[in-house]
Design a protein around this motif. Structure first.
Motif, PDB file in Angstrom:
ATOM      1  N   THR A 295       0.835  -1.201   0.000  1.00 60.52           N
ATOM      2  CA  THR A 295       0.000   0.000   0.000  1.00 60.52           C
ATOM      3  C   THR A 295       0.875   1.258   0.000  1.00 60.52           C
ATOM      4  OG1 THR A 295      -0.194  -0.229   2.398  1.00 60.52           O
ATOM      5  CG2 THR A 295      -2.040  -1.006   1.088  1.00 60.52           C
ATOM      6  N   GLU A 296       2.042   1.125  -0.599  1.00 63.94           N
ATOM      7  CA  GLU A 296       2.878   2.313  -0.807  1.00 63.94           C
ATOM      8  C   GLU A 296       2.063   3.342  -1.589  1.00 63.94           C
ATOM      9  OE1 GLU A 296       6.265   3.013   0.044  1.00 63.94           O
ATOM     10  OE2 GLU A 296       5.678   1.401   1.405  1.00 63.94           O
ATOM     11  N   THR A 297       2.155   4.578  -1.173  1.00 64.21           N
ATOM     12  CA  THR A 297       1.345   5.588  -1.839  1.00 64.21           C
ATOM     13  C   THR A 297       2.202   6.527  -2.680  1.00 64.21           C
ATOM     14  OG1 THR A 297       1.473   6.878   0.174  1.00 64.21           O
ATOM     15  CG2 THR A 297      -0.494   5.548  -0.148  1.00 64.21           C
TER      16      THR A 297
ATOM     17  N   PRO B 226      -4.090  10.903  -4.825  1.00 61.27           N
ATOM     18  CA  PRO B 226      -4.995  10.233  -3.879  1.00 61.27           C
ATOM     19  C   PRO B 226      -5.995   9.268  -4.531  1.00 61.27           C
ATOM     20  CG  PRO B 226      -4.726  12.517  -3.272  1.00 61.27           C
ATOM     21  CD  PRO B 226      -4.000  12.346  -4.568  1.00 61.27           C
TER      22      PRO B 226
ATOM     23  N   ASP C  35      -4.060   6.271  -5.643  1.00 59.11           N
ATOM     24  CA  ASP C  35      -3.556   5.551  -4.464  1.00 59.11           C
ATOM     25  C   ASP C  35      -4.663   4.729  -3.806  1.00 59.11           C
ATOM     26  OD1 ASP C  35      -1.129   6.662  -4.922  1.00 59.11           O
ATOM     27  OD2 ASP C  35      -1.195   8.089  -3.256  1.00 59.11           O
TER      28      ASP C  35
ATOM     29  N   ALA D 107      -4.793   0.699  -3.447  1.00 56.67           N
ATOM     30  CA  ALA D 107      -4.951  -0.002  -2.156  1.00 56.67           C
ATOM     31  C   ALA D 107      -6.089  -1.014  -2.248  1.00 56.67           C
ATOM     32  CB  ALA D 107      -5.205   1.000  -1.028  1.00 56.67           C
TER      33      ALA D 107
ATOM     34  N   THR E  71      -4.273   3.442   6.922  1.00 56.44           N
ATOM     35  CA  THR E  71      -3.677   3.669   5.598  1.00 56.44           C
ATOM     36  C   THR E  71      -4.700   4.286   4.648  1.00 56.44           C
ATOM     37  OG1 THR E  71      -2.181   1.791   5.896  1.00 56.44           O
ATOM     38  CG2 THR E  71      -2.554   2.519   3.632  1.00 56.44           C
TER      39      THR E  71
ATOM     40  N   ILE F 176      -4.881   8.338   2.999  1.00 56.17           N
ATOM     41  CA  ILE F 176      -5.001   8.678   1.572  1.00 56.17           C
ATOM     42  C   ILE F 176      -6.181   9.630   1.362  1.00 56.17           C
ATOM     43  CG2 ILE F 176      -5.372   7.787  -0.763  1.00 56.17           C
ATOM     44  CD1 ILE F 176      -4.193   5.091   0.176  1.00 56.17           C
TER      45      ILE F 176
END
Lengths: 202, 202
Positions: A77-79, A83, A86, A90, A137, A141
């Motif tokens: 779940t690296e962003t 948004p 992202d 996720a 997480t 975001i």
């Protein structure tokens, strides 16, 4: 997935016991697990297992950590700095449209373990921690999207719980029923919700 | 909940065994269930149980039906003639903001039983049937809303799977973690989604 929890490092013998437990659980279910069956999978005696773990409960607590580590390794779940993208990324990580065999088996094991959380406090704490991290997480975001003006000024906690409940429920359904296309349907609707309800219409 | 499945009628002895199994499951979890422990809860001998059920597996299949009957009795998805209200009512039935002790226990038992569906075909068929009926009920309300012009012309199957996944996931999370307020947060967001995304804005 970033986590504050320290990852276990596994000796070869322990890793083999964990892999044997994984296979035995997939074959017999949690209720059908026994040290005998795990030893059979391992191709060794029960003593080889009792050398490392005093009781089946000890083994299962270690196996829980082993499985959670595997789950966390599979979730990226690296962003980035978009948004909307992202958030979709996720959701894609947590609820792939198609699962490969390894993902399918991991989810079978996770659902089996998670059911123990109904009556076992250690299991319950572990899954509480997982869901808490995932919700945080997702929320971060959404918060970033609101700050940047990409998303409307919505309640990010509520939206995060909604998204987490949907991906968890779709995964749960796909793992415990024969309704195989429903997870993809739920995901498409969830992504459409993000596009139409969350995004600020300018 | 309307259902095509015939409800079992239970003799007093069977009903007592089912109630004892229910209590033993809540105390020991599915993996810790045994005929001995159920007999202890019942206050009778193991023979009194084996008189009705040949094996623990037989007993558990019957117990599954008993629990599903209870679940279906608690869910009232009777619909009126206001699609938005009907949908909110269905969500409220499936995911009450506050659960009473009986609802909480029933969901603990359902999550324990449902985990068996990972490896047991009979359990899997039963939960497939439950989710199929719930999704059909939700979809029919959405379809009616579209026909009447209350809802936008959306894909009712996808929306139904999204709603079902969210309520199932929120129930699952609330039953297997200590995150007690998250189910309510998910539900508020889900209802807001219905109000803003589904409803036709005239």
């Amino acid at each position: 997935m970033t986590t504050d929890q320290r990852k276990e490092s596994w000796s070869t013998a322990e890793e083999e016991i964990m892999q044997a437990t994984y296979r035995a659980l997939l074959e017999y279910g949690y209720a059908g697990l026994s040290i005998s069956r795990i030893a059979d999978e391992l191709g060794k005696s029960k003593a080889a297992i009792y050398h490392h773990y005093d009781t089946k409960d000890d083994l299962m607590i270690t196996f829980l950590k082993f499985t959670v580590d595997r789950f966390e390794e599979t979730i990226d779940t690296e962003t980035g700095d978009e948004p909307v993208e992202d958030l979709k990324h996720a959701i894609e990580e947590l609820l792939p449209l198609q699962r490969d065999e390894e993902q399918r088996r991991l989810q079978m094991v996770l659902v089996s373990l998670r059911s123990q959380a109904v009556t076992n406090e250690t299991f319950r704490e572990q899954f509480t921690q997982i869901d808490k991290q995932l919700a945080a997480t997702i929320r971060s975001i959404v918060d970033r999207g609101i700050d940047e003006g990409t998303f409307r000024d919505i309640d990010s906690s509520r939206v995060a719980e909604h998204i987490l409940a949907t991906v968890n429920g779709a995964m749960y359904g796909r793992t415990t029923t024969d309704r195989h296309n429903t997870a993809a349907a739920a995901r498409v609707s969830l992504v459409s919700y993000i596009d139409t309800e969350l995004k600020r219409h300018s």
